[in-house]
Design a protein around this motif. Structure first.
Motif, PDB file in Angstrom:
ATOM      1  N   TYR A  21       0.837  -1.201   0.000  1.00 41.64           N
ATOM      2  CA  TYR A  21       0.000   0.000   0.000  1.00 41.64           C
ATOM      3  C   TYR A  21       0.874   1.254   0.000  1.00 41.64           C
ATOM      4  O   TYR A  21       0.653   2.185  -0.777  1.00 41.64           O
ATOM      5  CB  TYR A  21      -0.928  -0.025   1.223  1.00 41.64           C
ATOM      6  N   CYS A  24       2.715   2.012  -3.244  1.00 39.76           N
ATOM      7  CA  CYS A  24       1.840   2.417  -4.349  1.00 39.76           C
ATOM      8  C   CYS A  24       1.403   3.875  -4.260  1.00 39.76           C
ATOM      9  O   CYS A  24       0.561   4.315  -5.051  1.00 39.76           O
ATOM     10  CB  CYS A  24       0.617   1.498  -4.404  1.00 39.76           C
ATOM     11  N   ILE A  25       1.969   4.626  -3.346  1.00 35.39           N
ATOM     12  CA  ILE A  25       1.647   6.055  -3.248  1.00 35.39           C
ATOM     13  C   ILE A  25       2.147   6.729  -4.521  1.00 35.39           C
ATOM     14  O   ILE A  25       3.334   6.661  -4.839  1.00 35.39           O
ATOM     15  CB  ILE A  25       2.301   6.671  -1.994  1.00 35.39           C
ATOM     16  N   PRO A  26       1.252   7.367  -5.278  1.00 36.18           N
ATOM     17  CA  PRO A  26       1.658   7.909  -6.578  1.00 36.18           C
ATOM     18  C   PRO A  26       2.567   9.130  -6.500  1.00 36.18           C
ATOM     19  O   PRO A  26       3.365   9.371  -7.396  1.00 36.18           O
ATOM     20  CB  PRO A  26       0.330   8.259  -7.256  1.00 36.18           C
ATOM     21  N   ARG A  27       2.447   9.931  -5.431  1.00 39.11           N
ATOM     22  CA  ARG A  27       3.234  11.170  -5.330  1.00 39.11           C
ATOM     23  C   ARG A  27       3.522  11.449  -3.870  1.00 39.11           C
ATOM     24  O   ARG A  27       2.622  11.405  -3.038  1.00 39.11           O
ATOM     25  CB  ARG A  27       2.447  12.321  -5.949  1.00 39.11           C
ATOM     26  N   THR A  29       5.176  10.894  -0.047  1.00 39.72           N
ATOM     27  CA  THR A  29       5.415   9.742   0.828  1.00 39.72           C
ATOM     28  C   THR A  29       4.258   9.473   1.782  1.00 39.72           C
ATOM     29  O   THR A  29       4.342   8.554   2.593  1.00 39.72           O
ATOM     30  CB  THR A  29       6.684   9.974   1.667  1.00 39.72           C
ATOM     31  N   THR A  31       0.318   8.469   2.771  1.00 41.23           N
ATOM     32  CA  THR A  31      -0.899   7.798   2.313  1.00 41.23           C
ATOM     33  C   THR A  31      -2.037   8.811   2.330  1.00 41.23           C
ATOM     34  O   THR A  31      -1.932   9.857   2.987  1.00 41.23           O
ATOM     35  CB  THR A  31      -1.259   6.622   3.233  1.00 41.23           C
TER      36      THR A  31
END
Length: 167
Positions: A21, A24-27, A29, A31
């Motif tokens: 999870y 998979c953070i797109p941008r 650090t 969540t």
């Protein structure tokens, strides 16, 4: 889906669900849940300042302090205000807040940026309709960024003499 065998012969996933999870953070650090907690500081700011009995001369302080994460296109927070819904001082505060956050050496979670990096980010934010373009232009042309930098930043950060490249 990969697994590994520990010292006791037990098969374990190479990555936990939590690790996947977070990877998979797109941008950035954080969540979405962590970002929401951090963004909550604006709600606290507005609640706290809104409850104080400011004299008439200072009654706009909550708006100025509470608007520094708003964006000109309405995608900011906490209220999603657009440029036309914000006062000029609140729009100025947004520029000052971003510049200070990018260059500050007092923030233990990040390295302070050089002027060229900070001004480049501000320029992109202006181009993406996050900062007021007229006030941004005034910020650069007035040289207030340079005056602040010479007084508060480390010499290694001072890599821009003339801000015209960032107009």
């Amino acid at each position: 889906a990969r697994r590994w065998t520990d010292a006791w012969g037990q098969k374990k996933p190479l990555l936990t669900d939590d690790e996947v999870y977070n990877l998979c953070i797109p941008r950035g650090t954080l969540t979405p849940e962590e970002r929401q907690i951090i963004n909550g500081h604006m709600d606290v700011t507005l609640d706290m300042l809104g409850s104080l009995p400011f004299p008439p001369k200072l009654r706009q302080v909550p708006e100025y302090a509470g608007g520094h994460h708003e964006k000109m296109d309405g995608t900011g927070f906490p209220l999603g205000l657009t440029r036309d819904q914000m006062s000029i001082p609140a729009r100025i505060m947004a520029i000052a807040d971003v510049f200070e956050a990018l260059t500050a050496k007092e923030r233990p979670y990040k390295t302070p940026l050089k002027l060229s990096e900070a001004l480049g980010i501000l320029q992109r934010m202006r181009d993406n309709d996050h900062l007021d373009p007229d006030l941004y232009r005034l910020f650069i042309r007035s040289g207030v960024w340079r005056q602040y930098a010479e007084k508060h930043l480390d010499p290694v950060q001072l890599d821009v003499e003339d801000g015209s490249a960032f107009l």
